[in-house]
Design a protein around this motif. Structure first.
Motif, PDB file in Angstrom:
ATOM      1  N   ARG A  74       0.844  -1.192   0.000  1.00  0.00           N
ATOM      2  CA  ARG A  74       0.000   0.000   0.000  1.00  0.00           C
ATOM      3  C   ARG A  74       0.881   1.245   0.000  1.00  0.00           C
ATOM      4  N   VAL A  75       0.485   2.191  -0.904  1.00  0.00           N
ATOM      5  CA  VAL A  75       1.205   3.479  -1.036  1.00  0.00           C
ATOM      6  C   VAL A  75       0.469   4.480  -0.176  1.00  0.00           C
ATOM      7  N   THR A  76       1.184   5.022   0.737  1.00  0.00           N
ATOM      8  CA  THR A  76       0.565   5.990   1.654  1.00  0.00           C
ATOM      9  C   THR A  76       1.129   7.392   1.479  1.00  0.00           C
ATOM     10  N   SER A  77       2.191   7.489   0.556  1.00  0.00           N
ATOM     11  CA  SER A  77       2.819   8.812   0.366  1.00  0.00           C
ATOM     12  C   SER A  77       3.243   8.962  -1.090  1.00  0.00           C
ATOM     13  N   LYS A  78       3.136  10.135  -1.567  1.00  0.00           N
ATOM     14  CA  LYS A  78       3.523  10.424  -2.955  1.00  0.00           C
ATOM     15  C   LYS A  78       4.994  10.133  -3.165  1.00  0.00           C
ATOM     16  N   SER A  79       5.732  10.280  -2.118  1.00  0.00           N
ATOM     17  CA  SER A  79       7.181  10.118  -2.237  1.00  0.00           C
ATOM     18  C   SER A  79       7.542   8.680  -2.570  1.00  0.00           C
TER      19      SER A  79
ATOM     20  N   LEU B 288       6.253   7.116  -5.002  1.00  0.00           N
ATOM     21  CA  LEU B 288       6.012   6.920  -6.436  1.00  0.00           C
ATOM     22  C   LEU B 288       7.032   7.678  -7.268  1.00  0.00           C
ATOM     23  N   SER B 289       7.286   7.071  -8.420  1.00  0.00           N
ATOM     24  CA  SER B 289       8.158   7.724  -9.412  1.00  0.00           C
ATOM     25  C   SER B 289       7.464   7.631 -10.754  1.00  0.00           C
ATOM     26  N   LYS B 290       7.899   8.429 -11.680  1.00  0.00           N
ATOM     27  CA  LYS B 290       7.315   8.420 -13.020  1.00  0.00           C
ATOM     28  C   LYS B 290       7.553   7.051 -13.647  1.00  0.00           C
ATOM     29  N   LYS B 291       6.576   6.591 -14.328  1.00  0.00           N
ATOM     30  CA  LYS B 291       6.575   5.286 -15.010  1.00  0.00           C
ATOM     31  C   LYS B 291       6.313   4.110 -14.077  1.00  0.00           C
ATOM     32  N   ASP B 292       6.097   4.389 -12.784  1.00  0.00           N
ATOM     33  CA  ASP B 292       5.748   3.271 -11.866  1.00  0.00           C
ATOM     34  C   ASP B 292       4.367   2.744 -12.228  1.00  0.00           C
ATOM     35  N   VAL B 293       4.255   1.425 -12.142  1.00  0.00           N
ATOM     36  CA  VAL B 293       2.940   0.789 -12.354  1.00  0.00           C
ATOM     37  C   VAL B 293       2.287   0.599 -10.986  1.00  0.00           C
ATOM     38  N   ILE B 294       1.147   1.173 -10.848  1.00  0.00           N
ATOM     39  CA  ILE B 294       0.433   1.072  -9.562  1.00  0.00           C
ATOM     40  C   ILE B 294      -0.948   0.500  -9.797  1.00  0.00           C
ATOM     41  N   VAL B 295      -1.551  -0.020  -8.712  1.00  0.00           N
ATOM     42  CA  VAL B 295      -2.922  -0.555  -8.766  1.00  0.00           C
ATOM     43  C   VAL B 295      -3.778   0.305  -7.863  1.00  0.00           C
ATOM     44  N   ILE B 296      -4.837   0.788  -8.475  1.00  0.00           N
ATOM     45  CA  ILE B 296      -5.784   1.598  -7.703  1.00  0.00           C
ATOM     46  C   ILE B 296      -7.018   0.728  -7.449  1.00  0.00           C
ATOM     47  N   ARG B 297      -7.336   0.509  -6.184  1.00  0.00           N
ATOM     48  CA  ARG B 297      -8.474  -0.344  -5.820  1.00  0.00           C
ATOM     49  C   ARG B 297      -9.656   0.532  -5.421  1.00  0.00           C
ATOM     50  N   PHE B 298     -10.762   0.260  -6.093  1.00  0.00           N
ATOM     51  CA  PHE B 298     -12.016   0.920  -5.771  1.00  0.00           C
ATOM     52  C   PHE B 298     -12.913  -0.091  -5.043  1.00  0.00           C
ATOM     53  N   HIS B 299     -14.131   0.358  -4.599  1.00  0.00           N
ATOM     54  CA  HIS B 299     -14.980  -0.561  -3.848  1.00  0.00           C
ATOM     55  C   HIS B 299     -15.542  -1.641  -4.748  1.00  0.00           C
ATOM     56  N   ASP B 300     -15.569  -1.404  -6.081  1.00  0.00           N
ATOM     57  CA  ASP B 300     -16.163  -2.392  -6.982  1.00  0.00           C
ATOM     58  C   ASP B 300     -15.132  -2.958  -7.950  1.00  0.00           C
ATOM     59  N   GLY B 301     -13.818  -2.767  -7.676  1.00  0.00           N
ATOM     60  CA  GLY B 301     -12.805  -3.327  -8.540  1.00  0.00           C
ATOM     61  C   GLY B 301     -11.496  -2.544  -8.463  1.00  0.00           C
ATOM     62  N   SER B 302     -10.602  -2.830  -9.404  1.00  0.00           N
ATOM     63  CA  SER B 302      -9.299  -2.176  -9.380  1.00  0.00           C
ATOM     64  C   SER B 302      -8.891  -1.819 -10.812  1.00  0.00           C
ATOM     65  N   ALA B 303      -7.884  -0.863 -10.904  1.00  0.00           N
ATOM     66  CA  ALA B 303      -7.376  -0.454 -12.215  1.00  0.00           C
ATOM     67  C   ALA B 303      -5.868  -0.300 -12.125  1.00  0.00           C
TER      68      ALA B 303
ATOM     69  N   GLU C 100       3.301  11.671 -14.580  1.00  0.00           N
ATOM     70  CA  GLU C 100       4.033  12.864 -14.209  1.00  0.00           C
ATOM     71  C   GLU C 100       3.892  13.050 -12.720  1.00  0.00           C
ATOM     72  N   ASP C 101       4.723  13.907 -12.279  1.00  0.00           N
ATOM     73  CA  ASP C 101       4.725  14.247 -10.847  1.00  0.00           C
ATOM     74  C   ASP C 101       3.871  15.480 -10.673  1.00  0.00           C
ATOM     75  N   ARG C 102       2.825  15.345  -9.922  1.00  0.00           N
ATOM     76  CA  ARG C 102       1.918  16.458  -9.721  1.00  0.00           C
ATOM     77  C   ARG C 102       2.153  17.127  -8.405  1.00  0.00           C
ATOM     78  N   GLY C 103       3.214  16.872  -7.872  1.00  0.00           N
ATOM     79  CA  GLY C 103       3.471  17.460  -6.556  1.00  0.00           C
ATOM     80  C   GLY C 103       3.569  18.965  -6.617  1.00  0.00           C
ATOM     81  N   SER C 104       4.216  19.514  -7.740  1.00  0.00           N
ATOM     82  CA  SER C 104       4.392  20.955  -7.854  1.00  0.00           C
ATOM     83  C   SER C 104       3.064  21.646  -8.090  1.00  0.00           C
ATOM     84  N   ASP C 105       2.190  20.990  -8.858  1.00  0.00           N
ATOM     85  CA  ASP C 105       0.853  21.548  -9.105  1.00  0.00           C
ATOM     86  C   ASP C 105       0.078  21.647  -7.828  1.00  0.00           C
ATOM     87  N   GLU C 106       0.155  20.627  -6.993  1.00  0.00           N
ATOM     88  CA  GLU C 106      -0.631  20.606  -5.747  1.00  0.00           C
ATOM     89  C   GLU C 106      -0.111  21.684  -4.813  1.00  0.00           C
ATOM     90  N   ARG C 107       1.252  21.881  -4.826  1.00  0.00           N
ATOM     91  CA  ARG C 107       1.788  22.916  -3.957  1.00  0.00           C
ATOM     92  C   ARG C 107       1.368  24.285  -4.454  1.00  0.00           C
TER      93      ARG C 107
END
Length: 406
Positions: free
Chosen positions: A366-371, A373-388, A394-401
């Motif tokens: 489980r990923v609990t921090s943006k740090s 993740l890196s660009k091109k990492d393959v991640i799994v996003i789990r929703f209540h009815d499935g996963s993707a 890209e790194d959106r950290g600068s946009d969020e700041r």
């Protein structure tokens, strides 16, 4: 006579006073006396003698009775009628006889019998309690002559009535000079043996023939026997003194044997009746017990049914109580489960996912921090009815700041 201690009386005074007492007593006038003659003599045409029995004697005089001297002898038994008077010259009382009768042998025997009876009666010989005869004697002593019809009658009677009994004969003569000694010896021998009962028997005869059984010595020997005694002497009308000391006095030898033993036919009949009576009692008792058992069984059945019904009702009550308790426990558990469920739901990540949240995993972690993740990492996003599966572009950290700064 007016007696005075200070007055001195003459012999004549005393004697004449006693004489007046004799003459004034009606019991001493015209009395009849029987006894044995002794000291018989005559003097001056008068007859003088004495009468005696076993205990006393009395002087007698019969005035003008000298003519009887030739008839009267010492040892004879006589009966006289006269007055008892005092003979003053000698200070003696005597019987002045008016009548005198010689007793026959039968009369003398009767007198002797009377004297013997009175003597033994005073001794209490005839008043002793009687011994009880055994019901089933095994050994019977018989005192009689072996050649007599009496012995034959006894043997036949006992053989017919109770053949199990054994007889022991004590032979004795029953008349004659030696009969007394023989019967005394037989009685003594019988007393030495262990007998159940003793029979003393003699067939009928004249009174003189039965006189042996009135003899004082014989009567006392019978009295001293330690066994029960049955007498069968003479015929039905005869009675002798041994009958009075016997425990049972039968009229004949045959009757004596009948008294001595039971009749086996009566014994068997009584036994049969007793057995029938016992069987009837047993049957009656059995029927009573059977009825009682039936009553008890019915009561037991009724009691068991009542107990079972009570047990059923109690069990039903207990089951209902247990069911109620279980239901209450289940309700309590259900309420607790609901509470715990609600609490678990709060902790369930799925419920959070349903509200729009998602879980990001990288390489199963489980990923609990943006740090992480890196660009091109393959991640799994789990929703209540499935996963993707997605790739970090890209790194959106600068946009969020930058957004935060705005």
């Amino acid at each position: 006579m007016d007696w005075n201690e200070e007055h001195v009386y003459t012999v004549s005074d005393i004697t004449f006073y006693i004489e007046s007492l004799f003459e004034g007593d009606p019991n001493l006038t015209d009395v009849t006396v029987a006894g044995e003659v002794i000291d018989c003599r005559t003097r001056n045409n008068h007859l003088f003698f004495s009468l005696k029995d076993d205990y006393a004697s009395i002087g007698c005089v019969m005035f003008g009775g000298a003519h009887m001297q030739s008839q009267l002898e010492s040892g004879q038994m006589v009966q006289v009628v006269g007055d008892v008077r005092v003979y003053a010259p000698r200070g003696q009382y005597r019987l002045l006889c008016k009548k005198l009768k010689l007793l026959s042998g039968r009369g003398a025997m009767f007198l002797k019998l009377k004297e013997t009876y009175e003597k033994l009666n005073r001794m209490g010989v005839f008043s002793r309690p009687k011994k009880k005869l055994p019901k089933f004697p095994s050994l019977i002593g018989v005192i009689t002559s072996r050649d007599s019809a009496a012995f034959q009658d006894i043997m036949r009677t006992i053989s017919e009535r109770f053949p199990f009994a054994k007889l022991i004969l004590y032979h004795t003569g029953v008349q004659g000079e030696s009969a007394k000694e023989e019967i005394l010896r037989a009685l003594s021998d019988a007393n030495l043996h262990e007998l159940d009962v003793v029979i003393i028997a003699r067939g009928g005869g004249a009174k003189e023939d039965l006189w042996l059984f009135n003899d004082e010595d014989v009567v006392m020997s019978v009295y001293e026997l330690r066994h029960p005694v049955i007498t069968g002497v003479g015929h039905q009308i005869d009675t002798v003194l041994v009958d009075l000391v016997a425990d049972v006095a039968a009229h004949t030898p045959t009757a004596a044997a009948q008294y001595a033993v039971p009749d086996i036919r009566d014994v068997m009949s009584n036994l049969r009746q007793s057995l029938e009576f016992c069987f009837a009692n047993v049957l009656r008792t059995w029927n009573g017990v059977e009825e009682h058992c039936k009553e008890l069984l019915l009561k037991m059945k009724s009691g068991v049914f009542d107990s079972l019904e009570d047990f059923r009702k109690l069990s039903q009550q207990r089951l209902e109580e247990m069911k109620s308790a279980v239901d209450e426990k289940i309700d309590s558990l259900n309420r607790r489960m609901e509470l715990l469920g609600a609490k678990l739901n709060l902790l369930d990540p799925i419920s959070e996912l349903k509200r729009g949240y998602a879980v990001v995993e990288k390489d199963g972690v489980r990923v609990t921090s943006k740090s992480q993740l890196s660009k091109k990492d393959v991640i799994v996003i789990r929703f209540h009815d499935g996963s993707a599966r997605v790739i970090v572009d890209e790194d959106r950290g600068s946009d969020e700041r930058a957004g935060e700064d705005r």
